[in-house]
Write an enzyme that holds these catalytic residues in place. Structure first.
Site, PDB file in Angstrom:
ATOM      1  N   ASP A  71       3.065  -3.531  14.912  1.00  0.00           N
ATOM      2  CA  ASP A  71       2.454  -2.610  13.950  1.00  0.00           C
ATOM      3  C   ASP A  71       1.046  -2.249  14.436  1.00  0.00           C
ATOM      4  OD1 ASP A  71       4.583  -2.655  12.213  1.00  0.00           O
ATOM      5  OD2 ASP A  71       3.657  -3.992  10.755  1.00  0.00           O
ATOM      6  N   ARG A 115       6.830   4.149  17.775  1.00  0.00           N
ATOM      7  CA  ARG A 115       6.908   4.591  16.374  1.00  0.00           C
ATOM      8  C   ARG A 115       5.704   5.498  16.108  1.00  0.00           C
ATOM      9  NH1 ARG A 115       5.786  -0.041  12.353  1.00  0.00           N
ATOM     10  NH2 ARG A 115       7.876  -0.729  12.905  1.00  0.00           N
TER      11      ARG A 115
HETATM   12  C1  LIG Z   1       8.681   2.597   9.172  1.00  0.00           C
HETATM   13  C2  LIG Z   1       7.220   2.787   8.951  1.00  0.00           C
HETATM   14  C3  LIG Z   1       6.323   1.985   9.613  1.00  0.00           C
HETATM   15  C4  LIG Z   1       4.958   2.173   9.441  1.00  0.00           C
HETATM   16  N1  LIG Z   1       4.083   1.430  10.188  1.00  0.00           N
HETATM   17  C5  LIG Z   1       2.755   1.696  10.101  1.00  0.00           C
HETATM   18  C6  LIG Z   1       1.817   1.053  10.953  1.00  0.00           C
HETATM   19  O1  LIG Z   1       2.162   0.218  11.797  1.00  0.00           O
HETATM   20  N2  LIG Z   1       0.504   1.383  10.813  1.00  0.00           N
HETATM   21  C7  LIG Z   1       0.070   2.315   9.894  1.00  0.00           C
HETATM   22  O2  LIG Z   1      -1.137   2.603   9.825  1.00  0.00           O
HETATM   23  N3  LIG Z   1       0.942   2.916   9.064  1.00  0.00           N
HETATM   24  C8  LIG Z   1       2.256   2.631   9.148  1.00  0.00           C
HETATM   25  N4  LIG Z   1       3.132   3.283   8.309  1.00  0.00           N
HETATM   26  C9  LIG Z   1       2.613   4.056   7.150  1.00  0.00           C
HETATM   27  C10 LIG Z   1       2.329   5.487   7.510  1.00  0.00           C
HETATM   28  O3  LIG Z   1       1.224   5.547   8.371  1.00  0.00           O
HETATM   29  C11 LIG Z   1       2.017   6.307   6.232  1.00  0.00           C
HETATM   30  O4  LIG Z   1       0.920   5.773   5.583  1.00  0.00           O
HETATM   31  C12 LIG Z   1       3.184   6.393   5.269  1.00  0.00           C
HETATM   32  O5  LIG Z   1       4.407   6.451   5.932  1.00  0.00           O
HETATM   33  C13 LIG Z   1       3.067   7.654   4.401  1.00  0.00           C
HETATM   34  O6  LIG Z   1       3.077   8.800   5.209  1.00  0.00           O
HETATM   35  P1  LIG Z   1       4.285   9.850   5.252  1.00  0.00           P
HETATM   36  O7  LIG Z   1       4.499  10.212   6.691  1.00  0.00           O
HETATM   37  O8  LIG Z   1       5.465   9.329   4.567  1.00  0.00           O
HETATM   38  O9  LIG Z   1       3.706  11.168   4.591  1.00  0.00           O
HETATM   39  P2  LIG Z   1       3.078  11.443   3.168  1.00  0.00           P
HETATM   40  O10 LIG Z   1       2.505  12.809   3.252  1.00  0.00           O
HETATM   41  O11 LIG Z   1       2.178  10.321   2.751  1.00  0.00           O
HETATM   42  O12 LIG Z   1       4.326  11.438   2.206  1.00  0.00           O
HETATM   43  C14 LIG Z   1       5.347  12.430   2.246  1.00  0.00           C
HETATM   44  C15 LIG Z   1       6.275  12.226   1.061  1.00  0.00           C
HETATM   45  O13 LIG Z   1       6.922  10.963   1.147  1.00  0.00           O
HETATM   46  C16 LIG Z   1       6.980  10.313  -0.101  1.00  0.00           C
HETATM   47  N5  LIG Z   1       6.124   9.118  -0.073  1.00  0.00           N
HETATM   48  C17 LIG Z   1       5.259   8.767   0.914  1.00  0.00           C
HETATM   49  N6  LIG Z   1       4.647   7.601   0.638  1.00  0.00           N
HETATM   50  C18 LIG Z   1       5.121   7.209  -0.562  1.00  0.00           C
HETATM   51  C19 LIG Z   1       4.874   6.089  -1.385  1.00  0.00           C
HETATM   52  N7  LIG Z   1       4.024   5.136  -1.037  1.00  0.00           N
HETATM   53  N8  LIG Z   1       5.551   5.985  -2.550  1.00  0.00           N
HETATM   54  C20 LIG Z   1       6.440   6.955  -2.920  1.00  0.00           C
HETATM   55  N9  LIG Z   1       6.715   8.046  -2.179  1.00  0.00           N
HETATM   56  C21 LIG Z   1       6.065   8.178  -1.020  1.00  0.00           C
HETATM   57  C22 LIG Z   1       6.499  11.321  -1.104  1.00  0.00           C
HETATM   58  O14 LIG Z   1       7.610  12.069  -1.518  1.00  0.00           O
HETATM   59  C23 LIG Z   1       5.551  12.157  -0.284  1.00  0.00           C
HETATM   60  O15 LIG Z   1       5.367  13.446  -0.819  1.00  0.00           O
HETATM   61  C24 LIG Z   1       4.499   3.145   8.513  1.00  0.00           C
HETATM   62  C25 LIG Z   1       5.403   3.967   7.851  1.00  0.00           C
HETATM   63  C26 LIG Z   1       6.762   3.809   8.066  1.00  0.00           C
HETATM   64  C27 LIG Z   1       7.704   4.733   7.371  1.00  0.00           C
END
Ligand SMILES: Cc1cc2nc3c(=O)[nH]c(=O)nc-3n(C[C@H](O)[C@H](O)[C@H](O)COP(=O)(O)OP(=O)(O)OC[C@H]3O[C@@H](n4cnc5c(N)ncnc54)[C@H](O)[C@@H]3O)c2cc1C
Length: 306
Positions: free
Chosen positions: A132, A182
């Protein structure tokens, strides 16, 4: 503004105490976290794998401050990997590891040694490890450790965060053959000097990075719930003729499960990131910060207990 307040609360031990003891927060925790015990992780993993999903398991814990804590985290991963293999849940399940949980903040060599032990156990269990990515002060150290681990364990996965200005260049470096990367937007509060601040700029950066990874020779792991970015991912998969064995989508446990099922139904590889363990507080607060609707749900739950 709201996001800044929640991310500040994520670092407050008083707030943690309050949230941890409020009875109505349990349901919220359960939505995003498999449970406190290894058994909970196995139970949730089994159900997801039966539904055709791949899984990555994260033992929750970060900012470990003593060597004893770091060793306990390593041992939990070694135990988990043995159990996963015995249950026939590998290779569908891999593990995600935070180097800060393995001691990175006070002893980088220790974090590397522990991560290497986990990679060896993952090899034995027939699966892989992804490191991560945490806040930007750890990016160089994490990528250095990744490259060292990849000397003996080339399948070790990296995470790159589209909100960091440096990430396009990191994507170019890591888009080589066999490189599992990722791509996510990034979950920490970062200063303007190193990170894009507007959602629009982060999304544009994500698309540039996605293009680099999908046109490269590595194995992209598109970690997002964003419908537009998922559609762009699907488009580039067609364009670059990437089948389900040459890239994957990743989403978090409890977020957009119908979309995860839809993508599986359409023949894509989808991996659900499943956190478990008793140190769920920092993880939960980052999830709440991502979406105001989650916060309203959370506030209602807290009011009920009063
Ligand atoms: C498999 C995976 C691994 C990850 N690993 C890391 C990592 O190692 N380091 C790091 O900094 N970040 C990590 N993240 C988190 C990532 O950086 C984002 O903060 C998170 O995924 C939200 O961004 P998004 O791309 O979904 O877009 P967003 O614009 O935040 O969300 C898009 C849509 O997704 C849905 N959604 C998103 N988040 C939520 C929520 N919390 N609750 C409900 N609905 C939601 C909503 O419908 C929203 O409109 C990871 C995410 C995933 C999916």
């Amino acid at each position: 503004m709201l996001r800044t307040v929640i991310l500040a609360a994520a670092r407050s031990s008083r707030c943690e105490q309050f949230v941890a003891t409020a009875p109505y927060t349990r349901d919220i925790v359960r939505r995003f976290v498999a449970g406190a015990r290894t058994d909970d992780a196995l139970r949730v993993t089994r159900a997801l794998v039966q539904d055709g999903l791949a899984v990555t398991l994260d033992n929750l814990g970060e900012d470990t401050v003593t060597p004893g804590q770091a060793t306990a985290v390593r041992d939990e991963y070694l135990n988990l990997l043995e159990l996963l293999a015995a249950a026939g849940l590998t290779p569908a399940t891999e593990v995600s590891v935070k180097l800060s949980a393995l001691g990175q903040t006070f002893d980088e060599q220790l974090a590397y040694d522990h991560a290497r032990a986990i990679c060896v156990a993952a090899d034995t269990a027939g699966t892989m490890v992804t490191l991560d990515m945490e806040d930007h002060t750890t990016t160089d150290s994490t990528l250095d450790i990744l490259l060292k681990l990849r000397e003996d364990h080339p399948s070790t996965g990296a995470v790159l965060q589209a909100y960091l200005r440096r990430t396009e260049s990191d994507c170019r470096q890591l888009a080589g053959a066999g490189s599992r990367v990722r791509l996510c937007k990034g979950a920490y509060r970062e200063p303007e000097s190193v990170a894009y601040q507007s959602a629009h700029d982060v999304d544009r950066s994500y698309v540039r990075c996605l293009n680099i990874l999908m046109s490269g020779a590595g194995y992209p792991m598109l970690a997002t719930h964003d419908p537009r970015l998922i559609a762009i991912g699907e488009d580039r998969a067609r364009w670059f003729d990437r089948g389900p064995d040459r890239f994957e989508f990743q989403m978090l446990y409890g977020i957009r499960p119908e979309e995860q099922a839809r993508l599986v139904g359409d023949g894509y590889t989808v991996r659900t990131y499943v956190p478990y363990g008793d140190q769920w507080y920092g993880y939960l607060m980052r999830r709440l910060a991502e979406r105001p609707a989650n916060l309203a749900f959370f506030a209602r739950a807290l009011m009920h207990q009063g």
